[in-house]
Each structure stands twice: as structure tokens, then as C-alpha cells.
Design a protein around this motif. Sequence first.
Motif, PDB file in Angstrom:
ATOM      1  N   ARG A   1      -6.170  29.784  32.206  1.00  0.00           N
ATOM      2  CA  ARG A   1      -7.438  30.370  32.645  1.00  0.00           C
ATOM      3  C   ARG A   1      -7.698  31.609  31.811  1.00  0.00           C
ATOM      4  NH1 ARG A   1      -8.268  34.336  36.791  1.00  0.00           N
ATOM      5  NH2 ARG A   1     -10.455  34.405  37.485  1.00  0.00           N
ATOM      6  N   VAL A   2      -8.904  31.690  31.244  1.00  0.00           N
ATOM      7  CA  VAL A   2      -9.252  32.819  30.386  1.00  0.00           C
ATOM      8  C   VAL A   2     -10.525  33.481  30.896  1.00  0.00           C
ATOM      9  CG1 VAL A   2      -8.141  31.844  28.351  1.00  0.00           C
ATOM     10  CG2 VAL A   2     -10.534  31.348  28.786  1.00  0.00           C
ATOM     11  N   VAL A   3     -10.573  34.796  30.749  1.00  0.00           N
ATOM     12  CA  VAL A   3     -11.744  35.596  31.142  1.00  0.00           C
ATOM     13  C   VAL A   3     -12.116  36.459  29.941  1.00  0.00           C
ATOM     14  CG1 VAL A   3     -12.670  37.301  32.737  1.00  0.00           C
ATOM     15  CG2 VAL A   3     -11.006  35.616  33.545  1.00  0.00           C
ATOM     16  N   PHE A   4     -13.396  36.441  29.572  1.00  0.00           N
ATOM     17  CA  PHE A   4     -13.842  37.210  28.410  1.00  0.00           C
ATOM     18  C   PHE A   4     -15.219  37.785  28.703  1.00  0.00           C
ATOM     19  CE2 PHE A   4     -15.500  37.984  24.166  1.00  0.00           C
ATOM     20  CZ  PHE A   4     -14.389  38.487  23.490  1.00  0.00           C
ATOM     21  N   THR A   5     -15.445  38.998  28.205  1.00  0.00           N
ATOM     22  CA  THR A   5     -16.737  39.661  28.374  1.00  0.00           C
ATOM     23  C   THR A   5     -17.600  39.415  27.147  1.00  0.00           C
ATOM     24  OG1 THR A   5     -15.768  41.371  29.767  1.00  0.00           O
ATOM     25  CG2 THR A   5     -17.898  41.854  28.773  1.00  0.00           C
ATOM     26  N   VAL A   6     -18.778  38.863  27.374  1.00  0.00           N
ATOM     27  CA  VAL A   6     -19.697  38.525  26.286  1.00  0.00           C
ATOM     28  C   VAL A   6     -20.818  39.552  26.247  1.00  0.00           C
ATOM     29  CG1 VAL A   6     -21.135  36.717  25.282  1.00  0.00           C
ATOM     30  CG2 VAL A   6     -19.160  36.099  26.678  1.00  0.00           C
ATOM     31  N   SER A   7     -21.035  40.151  25.091  1.00  0.00           N
ATOM     32  CA  SER A   7     -22.105  41.132  24.936  1.00  0.00           C
ATOM     33  C   SER A   7     -23.461  40.453  24.888  1.00  0.00           C
ATOM     34  CB  SER A   7     -21.896  41.955  23.660  1.00  0.00           C
ATOM     35  OG  SER A   7     -20.659  42.628  23.684  1.00  0.00           O
ATOM     36  N   SER A   8     -24.520  41.246  25.087  1.00  0.00           N
ATOM     37  CA  SER A   8     -25.885  40.718  25.071  1.00  0.00           C
ATOM     38  C   SER A   8     -26.211  40.114  23.708  1.00  0.00           C
ATOM     39  CB  SER A   8     -26.862  41.845  25.406  1.00  0.00           C
ATOM     40  OG  SER A   8     -28.194  41.367  25.353  1.00  0.00           O
ATOM     41  N   ASN A   9     -26.845  38.945  23.727  1.00  0.00           N
ATOM     42  CA  ASN A   9     -27.262  38.210  22.527  1.00  0.00           C
ATOM     43  C   ASN A   9     -26.085  37.706  21.690  1.00  0.00           C
ATOM     44  OD1 ASN A   9     -30.049  38.467  22.999  1.00  0.00           O
ATOM     45  ND2 ASN A   9     -30.087  40.491  22.039  1.00  0.00           N
ATOM     46  N   ASP A  10     -24.886  37.693  22.263  1.00  0.00           N
ATOM     47  CA  ASP A  10     -23.720  37.168  21.562  1.00  0.00           C
ATOM     48  C   ASP A  10     -23.390  35.759  22.032  1.00  0.00           C
ATOM     49  OD1 ASP A  10     -23.331  39.256  19.897  1.00  0.00           O
ATOM     50  OD2 ASP A  10     -21.397  39.880  20.704  1.00  0.00           O
ATOM     51  N   GLU A  11     -22.896  34.973  21.115  1.00  0.00           N
ATOM     52  CA  GLU A  11     -22.409  33.630  21.431  1.00  0.00           C
ATOM     53  C   GLU A  11     -20.890  33.658  21.450  1.00  0.00           C
ATOM     54  OE1 GLU A  11     -21.903  29.466  19.014  1.00  0.00           O
ATOM     55  OE2 GLU A  11     -23.867  30.457  18.886  1.00  0.00           O
ATOM     56  N   ILE A  12     -20.287  32.989  22.443  1.00  0.00           N
ATOM     57  CA  ILE A  12     -18.833  32.917  22.578  1.00  0.00           C
ATOM     58  C   ILE A  12     -18.392  31.469  22.387  1.00  0.00           C
ATOM     59  CG2 ILE A  12     -19.069  32.755  25.097  1.00  0.00           C
ATOM     60  CD1 ILE A  12     -16.055  34.226  23.274  1.00  0.00           C
ATOM     61  N   GLN A  13     -17.346  31.296  21.631  1.00  0.00           N
ATOM     62  CA  GLN A  13     -16.758  29.970  21.463  1.00  0.00           C
ATOM     63  C   GLN A  13     -15.243  30.110  21.556  1.00  0.00           C
ATOM     64  OE1 GLN A  13     -18.151  27.466  18.206  1.00  0.00           O
ATOM     65  NE2 GLN A  13     -16.059  26.848  17.790  1.00  0.00           N
ATOM     66  N   PHE A  14     -14.648  29.462  22.543  1.00  0.00           N
ATOM     67  CA  PHE A  14     -13.201  29.510  22.697  1.00  0.00           C
ATOM     68  C   PHE A  14     -12.543  28.508  21.757  1.00  0.00           C
ATOM     69  CE2 PHE A  14     -14.358  31.172  26.953  1.00  0.00           C
ATOM     70  CZ  PHE A  14     -13.680  32.372  26.863  1.00  0.00           C
ATOM     71  N   GLY A  15     -11.366  28.878  21.294  1.00  0.00           N
ATOM     72  CA  GLY A  15     -10.604  28.001  20.415  1.00  0.00           C
ATOM     73  C   GLY A  15      -9.128  28.142  20.702  1.00  0.00           C
ATOM     74  N   ALA A  16      -8.333  27.363  20.024  1.00  0.00           N
ATOM     75  CA  ALA A  16      -6.881  27.395  20.223  1.00  0.00           C
ATOM     76  C   ALA A  16      -6.186  27.239  18.891  1.00  0.00           C
ATOM     77  CB  ALA A  16      -6.444  26.292  21.169  1.00  0.00           C
ATOM     78  N   ILE A  17      -5.069  27.945  18.761  1.00  0.00           N
ATOM     79  CA  ILE A  17      -4.164  27.753  17.627  1.00  0.00           C
ATOM     80  C   ILE A  17      -2.943  27.029  18.183  1.00  0.00           C
ATOM     81  CG2 ILE A  17      -2.856  28.859  15.796  1.00  0.00           C
ATOM     82  CD1 ILE A  17      -4.650  31.301  16.115  1.00  0.00           C
ATOM     83  N   ASN A  18      -2.831  25.756  17.877  1.00  0.00           N
ATOM     84  CA  ASN A  18      -1.711  24.980  18.404  1.00  0.00           C
ATOM     85  C   ASN A  18      -0.424  25.348  17.684  1.00  0.00           C
ATOM     86  OD1 ASN A  18      -3.470  23.632  20.061  1.00  0.00           O
ATOM     87  ND2 ASN A  18      -3.785  21.937  18.653  1.00  0.00           N
ATOM     88  N   ALA A  19       0.624  25.556  18.457  1.00  0.00           N
ATOM     89  CA  ALA A  19       1.944  25.834  17.888  1.00  0.00           C
ATOM     90  C   ALA A  19       2.637  24.504  17.616  1.00  0.00           C
ATOM     91  CB  ALA A  19       2.771  26.679  18.847  1.00  0.00           C
ATOM     92  N   VAL A  20       2.999  24.268  16.362  1.00  0.00           N
ATOM     93  CA  VAL A  20       3.576  22.982  15.985  1.00  0.00           C
ATOM     94  C   VAL A  20       4.865  23.187  15.209  1.00  0.00           C
ATOM     95  CG1 VAL A  20       1.297  21.907  15.876  1.00  0.00           C
ATOM     96  CG2 VAL A  20       2.314  22.828  13.801  1.00  0.00           C
ATOM     97  N   THR A  21       5.667  22.135  15.170  1.00  0.00           N
ATOM     98  CA  THR A  21       6.881  22.076  14.368  1.00  0.00           C
ATOM     99  C   THR A  21       6.649  21.091  13.232  1.00  0.00           C
ATOM    100  OG1 THR A  21       8.288  22.544  16.270  1.00  0.00           O
ATOM    101  CG2 THR A  21       9.331  21.514  14.390  1.00  0.00           C
ATOM    102  N   ARG A  22       6.895  21.535  12.010  1.00  0.00           N
ATOM    103  CA  ARG A  22       6.706  20.658  10.843  1.00  0.00           C
ATOM    104  C   ARG A  22       8.065  20.222  10.305  1.00  0.00           C
ATOM    105  NH1 ARG A  22       2.407  21.434   6.057  1.00  0.00           N
ATOM    106  NH2 ARG A  22       1.184  20.537   7.760  1.00  0.00           N
TER     107      ARG A  22
END
Length: 297
Positions: free
Chosen positions: A193-214
Motif C-alpha cells: 500500500r502506497v500513499v503519495f501527495t500529488v501537487s496541483s496540475n501534476d500527473e502521478i504514475q506509480f512504477g516498480a523496480i523488480n529485484a531479480v537474480t541474473r
Amino acid sequence: MAGPVEAAAPTGPAGLVQLPPMPAARAYDGDTELASPEEVASQCDQPGACTFRITDRIVGLFGSAVASVGNAAINCTGEDLEIDRSLTVASSSTDNISGSISGKATVTGSIDTTVTASAQGSQSTSTTNSTVQYGPNKDKGPTTQDKFQDTTDSTGTVAGSNALHLGAKASFELAFQASYAKQWQATVKETTRVVFTVSSNDEIQFGAINAVTRVVGILSVNHTGRFIKNVVVDSPSVATSSSIVAQTFSRPDVCLSLRPPGRALPQPGLVEVAPEPPGRVPDAVHARTAEGTWSER
């Protein structure tokens, strides 16, 4: 999940470096290079046909490119708004030989097949000890027969199971476990669960950096002289978890275009829009820390 945002790939979580692109796998028949690795990988559907040998003995923990995990939202009000969402990140395995190790075909098709042969047999022995006594019993007559019997049964059961693992996927799994003593993960799901404050006229896009083993190695077809070099398999990390990021874009033009002519928005507030296409650079990227706070990168 949308495609990766290639131009907005921040550094990975603590302890991770950015995942480099997969090198090209190259197939050989002896010293002769073949046109495609697929014809070599296709020979791995026979019992014990292939062997995977890991060439890099150092487990590489990496962070993948940023991938969108939900539609974007734009704050079209005159003040800051708080957005609260639950995000589910699914990490799966990939490889550079057409999914011969990590793909769905290895589970349901002919590349990876598991045959289990079992047999069960039982034998029992029985020992009976009995004693017969004759004696007077006035209720039953002068020559009654009294029989005392003691029976002991013992049963032994023998069961055997022999699993024959075939194919490129099983060959990789055995090599991975033998080298690193870890279970290979094909798919990992994380929900947060994530909570973020978005400023006026701003667009928010959540993303993820997956942790992987190569893991990098060589896939060989036994007793043929055929092999594939630079086989790379990326699988979800068993040592660390993914990192959630928030990408913000300044989009006052969108808020204006959403308003009907001469009127305000029907429902002012957060407006759901499609995620940004790959290649657009965000104004800011914020990474969520282990404590649940946000830090700008």
C-alpha cells in the motif's frame, strides 16, 4: 502492467545495480556458429538431453527497468491531494533463448516433462500360537474343549519413486540449486500500500523496480557437440524485494483540455488517465523507502 518506461530508469534499491540488457545468445555445432539458438534448444525435449553449466559463480542481484503498475492520475485542483493505492507487483522469469527455460511452454509443452514411476509392494507374516486344554466344565459336560489363541501379524510395505526431469528448464533448475543452494523462483507477487501527495496540475504514475537474480551459463546438448553460449536467465530475487517509485509530470494543459468549454470539471479532483508512453522523461522520480517515506532521486 504497462511497458517499461525506458528513459526514466533510476538506480535500483539499496544494494542493487541497474540491470544491464541481456546479451545475445549464440549457438554452435562444434566450432561452427548456427543461425539461431532455437534449433539447439528444441533438442532438449528428450530424457537427459541437455545440461546447463553456470559460468558466472557470483549471484548478480539487479534492479529491472521501471515498469508502470497502474494508470496515471492528474490533480486538477488548486491544492495538493493525497493518493492512496494498493499495488501488486508480479515478477516473472525471462531468458534470452525464446523462453525455453522460463516460458510457459516449458511448463505445459514438451520442453519440460516430469515422469514419475512408482511401485509399491507389501508382504505380511503371521504367527499363531494356540493352546487347547481339555478339562471338566460342569456347565458344558465332562469333556469340554477350551482353546487359547495368540496371533501376531507383521506387515512390511516397500515404496519407491523415481522422478526423471527432462529439458532445459529442469537442467537449469538443478544447476542453479547445486551452485547456490537456493530454490529457483519462477513467479513472485508482492502487494503493498502506497500513499503519495500529488501537487496541483501534476500527473502521478506509480512504477516498480523488480529485484531479480541474473544467472549466466552454457546450455549443452549432451553427446552432440551442440551448445548455446551466453544463456541468461533473470528470475525474481529470493534475497530482496522490489522497490516502488512514483514518477511525476507537470501537465497543466491536460487539466485545461478536460474542462468543458466555459465550465469547470464535472468532478474536480484526481482524474484517471492512461500511463505515459515510454520515452517521456518525468520531472521527478521518488523512491519509497523501507520506512514508507519518499525520497527524490
